[in-house]
Design an enzyme around this catalytic site. Structure first.
Site, PDB file in Angstrom:
ATOM      1  N   CYS A 242     136.133  51.140  81.091  1.00 15.84           N
ATOM      2  CA  CYS A 242     136.811  51.533  82.252  1.00 15.84           C
ATOM      3  C   CYS A 242     137.006  50.460  83.052  1.00 15.84           C
ATOM      4  O   CYS A 242     137.381  49.153  82.469  1.00 15.84           O
ATOM      5  CB  CYS A 242     135.348  52.104  83.409  1.00 15.84           C
ATOM      6  SG  CYS A 242     134.084  51.494  84.433  1.00 15.84           S
TER       7      CYS A 242
ATOM      8  N   ASN B 229     134.252  48.287  84.956  1.00 15.56           N
ATOM      9  CA  ASN B 229     132.810  47.999  84.264  1.00 15.56           C
ATOM     10  C   ASN B 229     132.037  47.498  85.235  1.00 15.56           C
ATOM     11  O   ASN B 229     131.747  46.605  84.983  1.00 15.56           O
ATOM     12  CB  ASN B 229     132.693  46.995  83.539  1.00 15.56           C
ATOM     13  CG  ASN B 229     131.944  46.606  82.937  1.00 15.56           C
ATOM     14  OD1 ASN B 229     131.021  45.853  82.199  1.00 15.56           O
ATOM     15  ND2 ASN B 229     131.319  47.555  82.304  1.00 15.56           N
TER      16      ASN B 229
ATOM     17  N   CYS C 157     131.920  50.715  87.633  1.00 15.28           N
ATOM     18  CA  CYS C 157     131.046  52.570  87.659  1.00 15.28           C
ATOM     19  C   CYS C 157     130.644  53.312  87.122  1.00 15.28           C
ATOM     20  O   CYS C 157     129.979  53.405  86.426  1.00 15.28           O
ATOM     21  CB  CYS C 157     132.076  52.999  88.796  1.00 15.28           C
ATOM     22  SG  CYS C 157     132.158  52.196  90.722  1.00 15.28           S
ATOM     23  N   ARG C 158     131.913  53.494  86.593  1.00  9.97           N
ATOM     24  CA  ARG C 158     131.694  54.607  85.069  1.00  9.97           C
ATOM     25  C   ARG C 158     131.098  54.085  83.622  1.00  9.97           C
ATOM     26  O   ARG C 158     130.110  54.839  83.029  1.00  9.97           O
ATOM     27  CB  ARG C 158     133.087  55.238  84.939  1.00  9.97           C
ATOM     28  CG  ARG C 158     133.950  55.917  86.321  1.00  9.97           C
ATOM     29  CD  ARG C 158     135.714  56.135  86.377  1.00  9.97           C
ATOM     30  NE  ARG C 158     136.005  54.798  85.934  1.00  9.97           N
ATOM     31  CZ  ARG C 158     136.922  55.644  85.001  1.00  9.97           C
ATOM     32  NH1 ARG C 158     137.891  56.530  85.040  1.00  9.97           N
ATOM     33  NH2 ARG C 158     138.068  54.373  85.740  1.00  9.97           N
ATOM     34  N   SER C 159     131.694  52.985  83.441  1.00 12.57           N
ATOM     35  CA  SER C 159     131.754  52.105  81.922  1.00 12.57           C
ATOM     36  C   SER C 159     129.687  51.979  81.677  1.00 12.57           C
ATOM     37  O   SER C 159     129.208  52.125  81.092  1.00 12.57           O
ATOM     38  CB  SER C 159     132.499  52.057  80.935  1.00 12.57           C
ATOM     39  OG  SER C 159     132.189  50.331  81.635  1.00 12.57           O
TER      40      SER C 159
ATOM     41  N   ASP D  26     137.604  58.136  89.081  1.00 12.76           N
ATOM     42  CA  ASP D  26     137.232  56.861  89.132  1.00 12.76           C
ATOM     43  C   ASP D  26     136.440  56.787  90.206  1.00 12.76           C
ATOM     44  O   ASP D  26     136.641  57.027  91.785  1.00 12.76           O
ATOM     45  CB  ASP D  26     137.785  56.186  89.586  1.00 12.76           C
ATOM     46  CG  ASP D  26     137.147  53.925  89.418  1.00 12.76           C
ATOM     47  OD1 ASP D  26     136.070  54.001  89.731  1.00 12.76           O
ATOM     48  OD2 ASP D  26     137.841  53.138  88.752  1.00 12.76           O
TER      49      ASP D  26
END
Length: 158
Positions: free
Chosen positions: A9, A12, A14-16, A127
């Site tokens: 993401c 690095n 939140c999402r990934s 995001d």
């Protein structure tokens, strides 16, 4: 042969890392940790060395998913030699990954996580750093990771 999956993401945090933690739990539950490894990285450098965002940590804790050992890092050209699958959270991440790749890769597949979601296929994982909607993102990531693991198992015969 080890199968290595990298989730990407922007920062690095939140999402990934959420995808890494969720996928790690699914791989462990399937007793495939000796065959499938995972990591996460960001295309940006702003959060290198930091733990996941408080919102990510909170939802993972609520869902009983460990994020232990996950620290933000930036994607590097070595990742294209070390990872079989590179899974990005959105189109902008894919564009950045492609710029770095420059045709030098052992990666078998690079695509978006939501390509593995039945309802949002082809879309971008929003995001939550911007939206604050960590619960919605978790639900998308969770189902997509289930389907990603099933796809890898079929493809790799594990």
């Amino acid at each position: 042969m080890k199968i290595n999956v990298l989730f990407v993401c922007l920062g690095n945090i939140c999402r990934s890392p959420m995808a890494e933690a969720v996928f790690r739990k699914k791989v462990s539950s399937a007793r495939l940790s000796d065959q499938i490894q995972m990591d996460s990285a960001g295309t940006g450098h702003w959060h290198i060395g930091k733990p996941p965002h408080e919102g990510t940590r909170s939802i993972l804790k609520k869902k009983a998913v460990s994020y232990e050992g996950i620290i933000a890092r930036q994607i590097s050209t070595d990742d294209f030699k070390n990872f079989t699958y590179i899974i990005s959270m959105d189109e902008a991440n894919i564009s950045e990954v492609e710029k770095l790749q420059k045709g030098k890769t052992d990666t078998l597949y690079a695509g978006k996580l939501l390509d593995f979601h039945p309802e949002f296929s082809g879309g971008d994982v929003p995001d939550p750093y911007l939206t604050g909607n960590f619960e919605e993102v978790y639900d998308m990531v969770d189902l997509s990771c289930t389907n990603l693991l099933a796809w890898i198992r079929r493809r790799e015969s594990v």
